[in-house]
Motif scaffolding. Sequence first.
Motif, mmCIF file in Angstrom:
data_model
loop_
_atom_site.group_PDB
_atom_site.id
_atom_site.type_symbol
_atom_site.label_atom_id
_atom_site.label_comp_id
_atom_site.label_asym_id
_atom_site.label_seq_id
_atom_site.Cartn_x
_atom_site.Cartn_y
_atom_site.Cartn_z
ATOM 1 N N SER A 100 0.809 -1.225 0.000
ATOM 2 C CA SER A 100 0.000 0.000 0.000
ATOM 3 C C SER A 100 0.839 1.270 0.000
ATOM 4 O O SER A 100 1.780 1.402 0.788
ATOM 5 C CB SER A 100 -0.914 -0.009 1.234
ATOM 6 N N ASN A 142 -0.376 4.164 0.908
ATOM 7 C CA ASN A 142 -0.728 4.866 2.143
ATOM 8 C C ASN A 142 0.224 4.433 3.261
ATOM 9 O O ASN A 142 0.701 5.250 4.059
ATOM 10 C CB ASN A 142 -2.176 4.553 2.544
ATOM 11 N N THR A 144 3.818 5.675 2.726
ATOM 12 C CA THR A 144 3.988 7.055 3.168
ATOM 13 C C THR A 144 4.568 7.124 4.571
ATOM 14 O O THR A 144 5.580 7.796 4.821
ATOM 15 C CB THR A 144 2.633 7.792 3.133
ATOM 16 N N GLU A 193 -4.694 6.924 9.418
ATOM 17 C CA GLU A 193 -4.652 7.946 8.367
ATOM 18 C C GLU A 193 -3.223 8.496 8.247
ATOM 19 O O GLU A 193 -2.698 9.123 9.173
ATOM 20 C CB GLU A 193 -5.639 9.098 8.597
ATOM 21 N N SER A 194 -2.608 8.237 7.100
ATOM 22 C CA SER A 194 -1.182 8.527 6.919
ATOM 23 C C SER A 194 -0.813 9.987 7.160
ATOM 24 O O SER A 194 0.204 10.278 7.802
ATOM 25 C CB SER A 194 -0.737 8.105 5.516
ATOM 26 N N ILE A 213 -5.512 14.052 -0.907
ATOM 27 C CA ILE A 213 -6.409 12.990 -0.453
ATOM 28 C C ILE A 213 -7.864 13.241 -0.877
ATOM 29 O O ILE A 213 -8.639 12.300 -1.000
ATOM 30 C CB ILE A 213 -6.325 12.783 1.072
ATOM 31 N N TYR A 248 -5.992 11.621 -5.069
ATOM 32 C CA TYR A 248 -5.954 10.207 -4.718
ATOM 33 C C TYR A 248 -7.229 9.447 -5.114
ATOM 34 O O TYR A 248 -7.136 8.300 -5.570
ATOM 35 C CB TYR A 248 -5.669 9.996 -3.231
ATOM 36 N N ARG A 288 3.868 12.083 0.797
ATOM 37 C CA ARG A 288 2.547 11.546 0.437
ATOM 38 C C ARG A 288 2.324 11.581 -1.077
ATOM 39 O O ARG A 288 1.760 10.637 -1.653
ATOM 40 C CB ARG A 288 1.449 12.360 1.144
ATOM 41 N N THR A 330 2.004 8.276 -3.656
ATOM 42 C CA THR A 330 0.791 8.145 -4.463
ATOM 43 C C THR A 330 1.127 7.890 -5.925
ATOM 44 O O THR A 330 0.503 7.047 -6.592
ATOM 45 C CB THR A 330 -0.066 9.419 -4.338
#
Length: 224
Positions: free
Chosen positions: A5, A7, A10, A60-61, A96, A100, A170, A174
């Motif tokens: 992942s 996320n 990150t 939540e990153s 986000i 994303y 982040r 992504t």
Amino acid sequence: MLKPSVNNMTVRVFARAAGLDHAETDAWGQTRSPEYMARNPAHLTPMIEDKGLPRGVLWESCAIMQYLSNKHGLEKFYPKAPAKRAMIDSAMFYLIGTLYPYVARATYPALGFPQYAGEVGHSDAHPERKSEAQKAAVAAIAEPLEVFHSFFRNGKPFIGGKNPSIADIRLAATLEFLAVINYALPKWAKEYMAAMEKKLGKAYAGPAGDVRGYIAHVKSQANA
């Protein structure tokens, strides 16, 4: 954490780049277990455990990076000056909230990930409709991507200026997912990702290698 992942990538990159003493636990296949759900009813990763938190855990990153930056005084990644911090926050929220979701719609079907509840991937729509939605998401990526280039970076090496910020970590993570659909990244984005990896070194390359390895596996299965 879950290695495939972005996320999770990150926070894994951030913890390494920040030099934080930490241990990682692979939660693959465990996020719906009673024990995990008791601590994290959202059953999400990445999740950190810290006695200083009101409920002991945080997911939540972006929130995790903000919290750890604040706790450890990591202004290099998350400046305290209100105006500079606002730009970092704006970049992350825009990512986000806008970029994303497009990336998820475009790549999750190829990655074999379940899509968010309510997305076309979960509906009873005809496969052609789902394919159209995926193609529309791919086409939509270019606009918000350019916003990061022209507005948030604005001629600087990174959103954070000379050094990567938590928003940069982040964003770079992504963009890693787009490889699964062979998305043609603009030249600046390729150079930006290379600059991130060069600047952060093994802190970036290690977690990125896990994501890239998973993508390579998925693509090999599709071509088999």
